[in-house]
Design an enzyme around this catalytic site. Sequence first.
Site, PDB file in Angstrom:
ATOM      1  N   ALA A  46      62.333   5.142  15.172  1.00  0.00           N
ATOM      2  CA  ALA A  46      62.338   6.658  14.693  1.00  0.00           C
ATOM      3  C   ALA A  46      61.139   7.281  14.946  1.00  0.00           C
ATOM      4  O   ALA A  46      60.946   8.393  15.397  1.00  0.00           O
ATOM      5  CB  ALA A  46      63.164   6.926  13.682  1.00  0.00           C
ATOM      6  N   ARG A  72      51.417  -9.470   2.793  1.00  0.00           N
ATOM      7  CA  ARG A  72      50.751  -8.901   1.737  1.00  0.00           C
ATOM      8  C   ARG A  72      49.171  -9.243   1.906  1.00  0.00           C
ATOM      9  O   ARG A  72      48.877 -10.403   2.328  1.00  0.00           O
ATOM     10  CB  ARG A  72      51.260  -9.732   0.519  1.00  0.00           C
ATOM     11  CG  ARG A  72      52.672  -9.695   0.463  1.00  0.00           C
ATOM     12  CD  ARG A  72      53.392 -10.003  -1.107  1.00  0.00           C
ATOM     13  NE  ARG A  72      54.742  -9.958  -1.273  1.00  0.00           N
ATOM     14  CZ  ARG A  72      55.660  -9.040  -1.139  1.00  0.00           C
ATOM     15  NH1 ARG A  72      55.280  -7.900  -1.155  1.00  0.00           N
ATOM     16  NH2 ARG A  72      56.906  -9.810  -1.332  1.00  0.00           N
ATOM     17  N   GLU A  73      48.437  -8.157   1.591  1.00  0.00           N
ATOM     18  CA  GLU A  73      47.008  -8.250   1.759  1.00  0.00           C
ATOM     19  C   GLU A  73      46.101  -7.885   0.500  1.00  0.00           C
ATOM     20  O   GLU A  73      45.825  -7.069   0.243  1.00  0.00           O
ATOM     21  CB  GLU A  73      46.652  -7.471   3.210  1.00  0.00           C
ATOM     22  CG  GLU A  73      45.132  -7.162   3.307  1.00  0.00           C
ATOM     23  CD  GLU A  73      44.514  -8.799   3.670  1.00  0.00           C
ATOM     24  OE1 GLU A  73      44.074  -9.470   2.805  1.00  0.00           O
ATOM     25  OE2 GLU A  73      44.360  -9.376   4.665  1.00  0.00           O
ATOM     26  N   SER A 100      52.652  -1.085  -1.359  1.00  0.00           N
ATOM     27  CA  SER A 100      51.914  -0.389  -0.149  1.00  0.00           C
ATOM     28  C   SER A 100      51.616   0.952  -0.181  1.00  0.00           C
ATOM     29  O   SER A 100      50.629   1.287   0.229  1.00  0.00           O
ATOM     30  CB  SER A 100      53.102  -0.971   0.713  1.00  0.00           C
ATOM     31  OG  SER A 100      53.717  -1.934   0.958  1.00  0.00           O
ATOM     32  N   ASP A 120      65.579  -3.962  -2.918  1.00  0.00           N
ATOM     33  CA  ASP A 120      65.812  -3.646  -4.410  1.00  0.00           C
ATOM     34  C   ASP A 120      66.235  -2.210  -4.849  1.00  0.00           C
ATOM     35  O   ASP A 120      66.735  -2.089  -5.747  1.00  0.00           O
ATOM     36  CB  ASP A 120      64.590  -4.125  -5.431  1.00  0.00           C
ATOM     37  CG  ASP A 120      64.343  -5.547  -5.137  1.00  0.00           C
ATOM     38  OD1 ASP A 120      65.113  -6.222  -4.610  1.00  0.00           O
ATOM     39  OD2 ASP A 120      62.827  -6.209  -5.435  1.00  0.00           O
ATOM     40  N   GLY A 169      66.222  -9.122  -6.622  1.00  0.00           N
ATOM     41  CA  GLY A 169      65.919  -7.969  -7.555  1.00  0.00           C
ATOM     42  C   GLY A 169      64.951  -8.579  -8.545  1.00  0.00           C
ATOM     43  O   GLY A 169      65.413  -8.890  -9.589  1.00  0.00           O
ATOM     44  N   GLU A 193      68.077 -11.887 -10.304  1.00  0.00           N
ATOM     45  CA  GLU A 193      67.139 -12.742 -10.250  1.00  0.00           C
ATOM     46  C   GLU A 193      66.056 -12.385 -11.536  1.00  0.00           C
ATOM     47  O   GLU A 193      65.361 -13.234 -12.116  1.00  0.00           O
ATOM     48  CB  GLU A 193      66.269 -13.267  -9.115  1.00  0.00           C
ATOM     49  CG  GLU A 193      65.502 -11.921  -8.582  1.00  0.00           C
ATOM     50  CD  GLU A 193      64.696 -12.313  -7.173  1.00  0.00           C
ATOM     51  OE1 GLU A 193      64.245 -13.373  -7.337  1.00  0.00           O
ATOM     52  OE2 GLU A 193      64.315 -11.486  -6.593  1.00  0.00           O
ATOM     53  N   ARG A 239      79.212 -24.231 -11.899  1.00  0.00           N
ATOM     54  CA  ARG A 239      78.308 -24.251 -10.501  1.00  0.00           C
ATOM     55  C   ARG A 239      77.606 -23.010 -10.247  1.00  0.00           C
ATOM     56  O   ARG A 239      77.984 -21.926 -10.828  1.00  0.00           O
ATOM     57  CB  ARG A 239      79.154 -24.470  -9.406  1.00  0.00           C
ATOM     58  CG  ARG A 239      80.109 -25.929  -9.785  1.00  0.00           C
ATOM     59  CD  ARG A 239      79.427 -26.922  -9.252  1.00  0.00           C
ATOM     60  NE  ARG A 239      79.970 -28.264  -9.600  1.00  0.00           N
ATOM     61  CZ  ARG A 239      80.792 -29.009  -8.514  1.00  0.00           C
ATOM     62  NH1 ARG A 239      80.758 -28.538  -7.351  1.00  0.00           N
ATOM     63  NH2 ARG A 239      81.328 -30.093  -9.203  1.00  0.00           N
TER      64      ARG A 239
HETATM   65  O1  F6P Z   1      60.896  -6.770  -3.405  1.00  0.00           O
HETATM   66  C1  F6P Z   1      61.977  -7.310  -2.772  1.00  0.00           C
HETATM   67  C2  F6P Z   1      62.270  -8.821  -3.136  1.00  0.00           C
HETATM   68  O2  F6P Z   1      63.329  -9.039  -1.986  1.00  0.00           O
HETATM   69  C3  F6P Z   1      62.776  -9.284  -4.361  1.00  0.00           C
HETATM   70  O3  F6P Z   1      63.766  -8.803  -4.744  1.00  0.00           O
HETATM   71  C4  F6P Z   1      62.285 -10.721  -4.268  1.00  0.00           C
HETATM   72  O4  F6P Z   1      62.063 -11.264  -5.423  1.00  0.00           O
HETATM   73  C5  F6P Z   1      60.874 -10.486  -3.426  1.00  0.00           C
HETATM   74  O5  F6P Z   1      61.287  -9.428  -2.564  1.00  0.00           O
HETATM   75  C6  F6P Z   1      60.984 -11.791  -2.778  1.00  0.00           C
HETATM   76  O6  F6P Z   1      59.432 -11.508  -1.948  1.00  0.00           O
HETATM   77  P1  F6P Z   1      58.546 -12.545  -1.266  1.00  0.00           P
HETATM   78  O7  F6P Z   1      59.249 -12.915  -0.027  1.00  0.00           O
HETATM   79  O8  F6P Z   1      57.365 -11.958  -0.960  1.00  0.00           O
HETATM   80  O9  F6P Z   1      58.730 -13.616  -2.170  1.00  0.00           O
END
Ligand code: F6P
Length: 324
Positions: free
Chosen positions: A22, A72-73, A105, A128, A171, A223, A248
Site C-alpha cells: 500500500a 531487532r537491532e 521500533s 499483541d 501476548g 503467555e 494437559r
Molecule cells: O510482540 C509480539 C510477540 O508475538 C509476543 O507476543 C511474543 O512474546 C514475542 O513477539 C515473541 O517475539 P520473538 O520472536 O522476538 O521472540
Amino acid sequence: MKRIGMLTSGGDCPGLNACIRAVVRTASYYNIEVIGFIRGFKGLIENDYKVLDYKSVAGILQKGGTILLTAREPRFKEYDYRKIAFENIKKLGIDALFVIGGNGSFQGAYLLHKDFDLNVIGIPKTIDNDIYGTEYAIGFDTAVNNAMEAIDKIKDTTMSHERVFIVEVMGRDSGFIALEVGMATGAEITLIPEYPLPIHVIEEKILKAKEMGKGFAIIVLAEGVASAKELAEILNQRLKDKSVGEIRYQVLGYIQRGGSPSAYDRIMASKFGVFAVEKYMEGNKNFMVAYEDGQLKIKPLEISFGKIRIPNIQEYEINNILSL
Ligand code: F6P
C-alpha cells in the site's frame, strides 16, 4: 522526484506485506520513489536496501511475513550507529522514513528525528495489539483467527476425553489475544496479565465446571501470565485428589504469527499504508497512524512511548459471564 524510505522492524506479523504494497503503490501514484531497507534498522546501518516500484510489490498482498525481512537491532541504541544510518539515508536523498513496527521500533525511529531532524512516520503492527494510542495494530485479527482455529481443534479432543486443557497463546505483556480468543472459542477460563486470578479461584472454576456436569474445560492462558507448563504442573499437583484427570497443555507459539493475513488485516494494512503516505503528502511530520472510534487519525509518535494499551474490564467480564 521525492524519495521516502521504509522498513519493517520487530516481530513479524501477517499484513506487513499488504502494508508495504500500500505504501509503495500510493507513493508511486503520487510519483514518489520508495527505498525499502532490509532487516529493519540493520539495513539502515548497513546500507542494505532495494528500490521498490509498482511491480515489485505485485502478488504479496496475501502473503504472511515481510518481503523486507525484519530484525531487532541493538546497535541502534548507540548514537554512532544512528549517525551512520542517517548518513546513508541522507546520501540516498530520503525525505522521510516510514517504519512499520511496534513501540520499540517507533522509539528507534524517533531518535533519528531527535538527533538529525529526520521526518519519521510510524505504522502500527503487532499481533499483541497493545500499542498505546491506537485501537488496532496490523496482525492482530489474523493471530486471533489462527489461535481460534487451533483451539477449536484442541477442543474436539478435549471434549472427547473429558479433559481439562490449557492453551498458551502469545501476548508478552498483554492479554488481548487471549481475551478475544477466549470469547471466540468459549473458553471456560481466560487468564490475562492485566486482571490476574489467584490460583485458588482457577482451581474452584475447574471444580465448578466438573460439578456442573461439564466433562471438559479449556483454559486460555496469555503467555504474560505464566507458562502453560508451569500452570499445568501447579494445577495437577493441587487437584491430584479431585478426580479431574491429568491436565494437559499446548503452547500455540509462532503458528499465531504466520500465514496468510485475514481479510480484515489486508484491508486495515492497506488503509494504514495509503493514509500514512497521504498524511505525509499533506506535510505532516513525526506522526503515527492510529485507529480510534472507527476512524484513521494521526498522532504524535511519542504518544505511545512508555505506555501500553490495556483491555477494558467489561470485555473481560463478558468472558466470565459466558463461561462459568
Ligand atoms: O510482540 C509480539 C510477540 O508475538 C509476543 O507476543 C511474543 O512474546 C514475542 O513477539 C515473541 O517475539 P520473538 O520472536 O522476538 O521472540
